[in-house]
Design a protein around this motif. Structure first.
Motif, short mmCIF file in Angstrom:
data_model
loop_
_atom_site.label_atom_id
_atom_site.label_comp_id
_atom_site.label_asym_id
_atom_site.label_seq_id
_atom_site.Cartn_x
_atom_site.Cartn_y
_atom_site.Cartn_z
N GLU A 2 7.31 6.44 -110.11
CA GLU A 2 7.32 5.05 -110.57
C GLU A 2 5.89 4.58 -110.86
O GLU A 2 5.62 3.93 -111.87
N ARG A 3 4.96 4.97 -110.00
CA ARG A 3 3.56 4.57 -110.20
C ARG A 3 3.01 5.19 -111.47
O ARG A 3 2.28 4.56 -112.24
N ALA A 4 3.41 6.45 -111.73
CA ALA A 4 2.95 7.13 -112.95
C ALA A 4 3.54 6.45 -114.18
O ALA A 4 2.84 6.25 -115.19
N LYS A 5 4.82 6.07 -114.09
CA LYS A 5 5.46 5.38 -115.22
C LYS A 5 4.71 4.10 -115.57
O LYS A 5 4.47 3.77 -116.72
N ARG A 6 4.33 3.37 -114.52
CA ARG A 6 3.59 2.10 -114.73
C ARG A 6 2.25 2.37 -115.39
O ARG A 6 1.82 1.65 -116.29
N ARG A 7 1.57 3.43 -114.92
CA ARG A 7 0.26 3.77 -115.48
C ARG A 7 0.39 4.16 -116.96
O ARG A 7 -0.41 3.74 -117.80
N GLN A 20 -2.32 7.36 -125.41
CA GLN A 20 -1.16 8.21 -125.10
C GLN A 20 -1.53 9.10 -123.91
O GLN A 20 -2.63 9.63 -123.87
N SER A 21 -0.64 9.24 -122.94
CA SER A 21 -0.93 10.19 -121.87
C SER A 21 0.33 10.91 -121.46
O SER A 21 1.45 10.43 -121.71
N GLU A 22 0.17 12.07 -120.85
CA GLU A 22 1.32 12.87 -120.45
C GLU A 22 1.74 12.54 -119.04
O GLU A 22 0.90 12.48 -118.13
N MET A 23 3.05 12.37 -118.86
CA MET A 23 3.60 12.00 -117.55
C MET A 23 3.11 12.96 -116.45
O MET A 23 2.65 12.52 -115.40
N GLU A 24 3.21 14.25 -116.72
CA GLU A 24 2.85 15.22 -115.67
C GLU A 24 1.39 15.12 -115.25
O GLU A 24 1.05 15.23 -114.09
N LYS A 25 0.54 14.87 -116.25
CA LYS A 25 -0.90 14.76 -116.00
C LYS A 25 -1.17 13.51 -115.15
O LYS A 25 -1.96 13.53 -114.20
N ILE A 45 -2.62 10.84 -110.04
CA ILE A 45 -2.31 9.87 -108.98
C ILE A 45 -2.19 10.59 -107.63
O ILE A 45 -2.73 10.15 -106.62
N ALA A 46 -1.50 11.75 -107.64
CA ALA A 46 -1.31 12.50 -106.39
C ALA A 46 -2.65 12.98 -105.84
O ALA A 46 -2.90 12.92 -104.63
N THR A 92 7.83 -1.26 -103.68
CA THR A 92 8.05 -1.96 -104.96
C THR A 92 8.74 -1.06 -106.01
O THR A 92 8.86 -1.46 -107.15
N THR A 93 9.17 0.14 -105.57
CA THR A 93 9.74 1.09 -106.54
C THR A 93 10.83 0.44 -107.40
O THR A 93 10.86 0.63 -108.61
#
Ligand code: DC
Length: 222
Positions: free
Chosen positions: A146-151, A161-166, A171-172, A197-198
């Motif tokens: 969820e945090r990555a989606k927000r970012r 543009q950024s890649e979800m996995e990256k 973040i991790a 807050t997820t």
């Protein structure tokens, strides 16, 4: 300490800054984003070309003036609000914020900035170190996806543009560094209220915290 002190901590991408800024606007309070201060030091270190691994090289902080005002951050009166979000700063800020010397200087600035008035301060060690006597401490969490989606969304808004996995990986990695560093690691204050807050919207989180603040204010008559 006159005024209400609200401490909001949490990991990268938990929505701290956005939420703190909205609360401050709604309540007419002052917001201080301490992450932006660590980013400003990182930016200045990169621009000065110092060896980022050498703690003693950060003595440039003796003469630099960093301040946060109305959601803008300044180094020696230069507005660096945009520049502190660069990839180079994001990549190095965990290292820079791990140095006791850097933390000591910034924590002292932060304590001073919170002395007067109603304050919402967000970061990683606000409830534990900077404002241990805060009137209300909130710890925001959300799962990494969820945090990555927000970012990703935030980046897209800025045309990036950024890649979800990256983003998940970044973040991790930052979570790992921020929670395991020796000096003031990210941890939950014993008296903090944890808000996951997820599955909540920004507005829902803001309303919940304002509700908790009102309750505290009525109890203490702050
Ligand atoms: O909130 P942010 O992602 O902009 O913060 C950037 C970095 O600064 C984060 O990786 C850890 C550090 N930080 C810290 O160590 N202590 C704080 N109070 C705020 C941020």
């Amino acid at each position: 300490m006159p005024g209400f002190k609200l401490a909001i901590d949490g990991p990268a991408g938990s929505g701290k800054s956005t939420i703190s800024s909205l609360i401050a606007k709604k309540m007419g309070w002052t917001h201080i984003d301490t992450g932006a201060m660590y980013r400003a030091v990182t930016l200045q270190a990169i621009e000065q070309g110092i060896d980022l691994n050498d703690e003693s090289a950060y003595s440039f902080l003796e003469t630099s003036h960093i301040h946060y005002d109305l959601d803008k951050i300044f180094i020696n009166d230069r507005d660096v609000t945009e520049d502190i979000r660069s990839d180079a700063v994001t990549k190095n800020v965990s290292l820079v914020s791990s140095f006791p010397y850097v933390r000591k200087r910034l924590v002292s600035l932060q304590k001073k900035a919170a002395e007067e008035g109603n304050i919402v301060m967000d970061g990683r060690d606000i409830g534990t170190v900077v404002l241990p006597h805060a009137d209300l401490k909130i710890f925001l969490t959300a799962n990494v996806e969820e945090r990555a989606k927000r970012r990703l969304k935030e980046n897209l808004k800025k045309g990036k543009q950024s890649e979800m996995e990256k983003v998940i990986e970044d973040i991790a990695t930052r979570d790992q560094k921020d929670t395991t560093r020796k000096e003031s690691p990210l941890r939950i204050a014993e008296d903090a209220i944890i808000l996951d807050t997820t599955h909540l919207t920004i507005e829902e989180v803001v309303s919940k915290i304002i509700e908790l603040t009102d309750k505290k204010e009525n109890k203490h008559g702050v």
